[in-house]
Design a protein around this motif. Structure first.
Motif, short mmCIF file in Angstrom:
data_model
loop_
_atom_site.label_atom_id
_atom_site.label_comp_id
_atom_site.label_asym_id
_atom_site.label_seq_id
_atom_site.Cartn_x
_atom_site.Cartn_y
_atom_site.Cartn_z
N VAL A 14 0.82 -1.21 0.00
CA VAL A 14 0.00 0.00 0.00
C VAL A 14 0.86 1.27 0.00
O VAL A 14 0.58 2.20 -0.75
CB VAL A 14 -0.95 0.01 1.23
CG1 VAL A 14 -1.65 1.35 1.37
CG2 VAL A 14 -1.96 -1.11 1.12
N SER A 15 1.91 1.30 0.81
CA SER A 15 2.68 2.54 0.99
C SER A 15 3.48 2.97 -0.24
O SER A 15 3.78 4.15 -0.40
CB SER A 15 3.62 2.39 2.19
OG SER A 15 4.54 1.34 1.97
N THR A 53 -1.57 -8.54 7.83
CA THR A 53 -1.04 -7.41 7.07
C THR A 53 -1.88 -7.09 5.83
O THR A 53 -1.62 -6.10 5.16
CB THR A 53 0.42 -7.65 6.63
OG1 THR A 53 0.44 -8.70 5.66
CG2 THR A 53 1.30 -8.00 7.81
N VAL A 54 -2.87 -7.94 5.54
CA VAL A 54 -3.73 -7.71 4.37
C VAL A 54 -4.70 -6.59 4.68
O VAL A 54 -5.44 -6.64 5.66
CB VAL A 54 -4.49 -8.99 3.97
CG1 VAL A 54 -5.49 -8.71 2.86
CG2 VAL A 54 -3.51 -10.08 3.54
N GLN A 55 -4.69 -5.57 3.84
CA GLN A 55 -5.62 -4.45 4.02
C GLN A 55 -6.90 -4.69 3.23
O GLN A 55 -7.98 -4.38 3.70
CB GLN A 55 -4.97 -3.15 3.57
CG GLN A 55 -5.88 -1.94 3.70
CD GLN A 55 -5.13 -0.65 3.54
OE1 GLN A 55 -4.11 -0.44 4.20
NE2 GLN A 55 -5.61 0.21 2.67
N ALA A 56 -6.77 -5.25 2.02
CA ALA A 56 -7.95 -5.49 1.19
C ALA A 56 -7.63 -6.51 0.10
O ALA A 56 -6.50 -6.60 -0.36
CB ALA A 56 -8.40 -4.18 0.53
N VAL A 64 -1.41 -4.99 0.80
CA VAL A 64 -0.84 -5.34 2.10
C VAL A 64 -0.13 -4.13 2.70
O VAL A 64 0.36 -3.26 1.99
CB VAL A 64 0.13 -6.54 2.00
CG1 VAL A 64 -0.61 -7.79 1.55
CG2 VAL A 64 1.30 -6.25 1.09
N ARG A 65 -0.10 -4.10 4.05
CA ARG A 65 0.48 -2.97 4.77
C ARG A 65 1.99 -3.02 4.89
O ARG A 65 2.63 -2.01 5.13
CB ARG A 65 -0.12 -2.90 6.18
CG ARG A 65 -1.58 -2.54 6.20
CD ARG A 65 -2.09 -2.46 7.64
NE ARG A 65 -3.53 -2.53 7.67
CZ ARG A 65 -4.24 -3.66 7.72
NH1 ARG A 65 -3.63 -4.83 7.75
NH2 ARG A 65 -5.55 -3.63 7.74
N ARG A 66 2.57 -4.23 4.78
CA ARG A 66 4.03 -4.33 4.88
C ARG A 66 4.53 -5.50 4.05
O ARG A 66 3.80 -6.45 3.79
CB ARG A 66 4.49 -4.48 6.33
CG ARG A 66 4.15 -5.80 6.96
CD ARG A 66 4.90 -5.99 8.29
NE ARG A 66 4.57 -7.23 8.93
CZ ARG A 66 5.12 -8.41 8.64
NH1 ARG A 66 6.04 -8.51 7.70
NH2 ARG A 66 4.75 -9.50 9.29
#
Length: 151
Positions: A14-15, A53-56, A64-66
């Motif tokens: 994501v980032s 870590t899954v956002q969507a 994923v967030r990381r």
């Protein structure tokens, strides 16, 4: 959502928008029955991405967030049949009765809870999962009774 829906889907951080790899499977855990991690292939390596870590899970990518840590890297080869991945394995009861081969896994993409294990002709409650090893996924005999009652 079905595990087969995610097969080959990109996993994106994501980032940064970086593609980390593509989904090759789900690792399941019992008590409570849920998706523990995504297995992804990145180049020649398999990695696991913890479900937390899954956002969507979108139609085009899993966000994923990381990125996976170095210790979440799995070697190639034998990792394709890793314990925890039920796809293509025998589905047996805790009494030793073979019910078929796991063709797909249904799960809730919002929280990773396991909804069903699917064979060619039946669906068995995911909450009845006892474990997944290198040979088989094991469910309680109660799951068979529940599936029979639903027919």
């Amino acid at each position: 959502m079905l595990s087969s829906d995610l097969d080959g889907r990109r996993v994106v951080l994501v980032s940064t928008g970086e593609t980390l790899g593509k989904v090759t499977g789900l690792l399941l855990s019992p008590g409570p029955a849920r998706v523990q991690a995504l297995r992804i292939r990145t180049g020649a390596h398999l990695m696991t991405v913890p479900w937390g870590t899954v956002q969507a899970c979108g139609p085009d990518a899993v966000m994923v967030r990381r990125a996976p840590d170095a210790d979440e890297r799995v070697s190639g080869g034998a990792a394709e049949a890793a314990p925890g991945d039920a796809m293509g394995k025998s589905l047996v009861t805790d009494q030793g009765d073979r019910l078929g081969e796991v063709r797909d896994v249904e799960f809730d993409p919002a929280d990773g809870s396991l909804l069903a294990l699917l064979t060619a002709g039946d669906a068995f409650h995911g909450t009845q999962l006892v474990g997944v090893g290198d040979f088989a996924a094991v469910i309680t005999s109660d799951a068979v009774d529940d599936a029979s009652a639903a027919d």
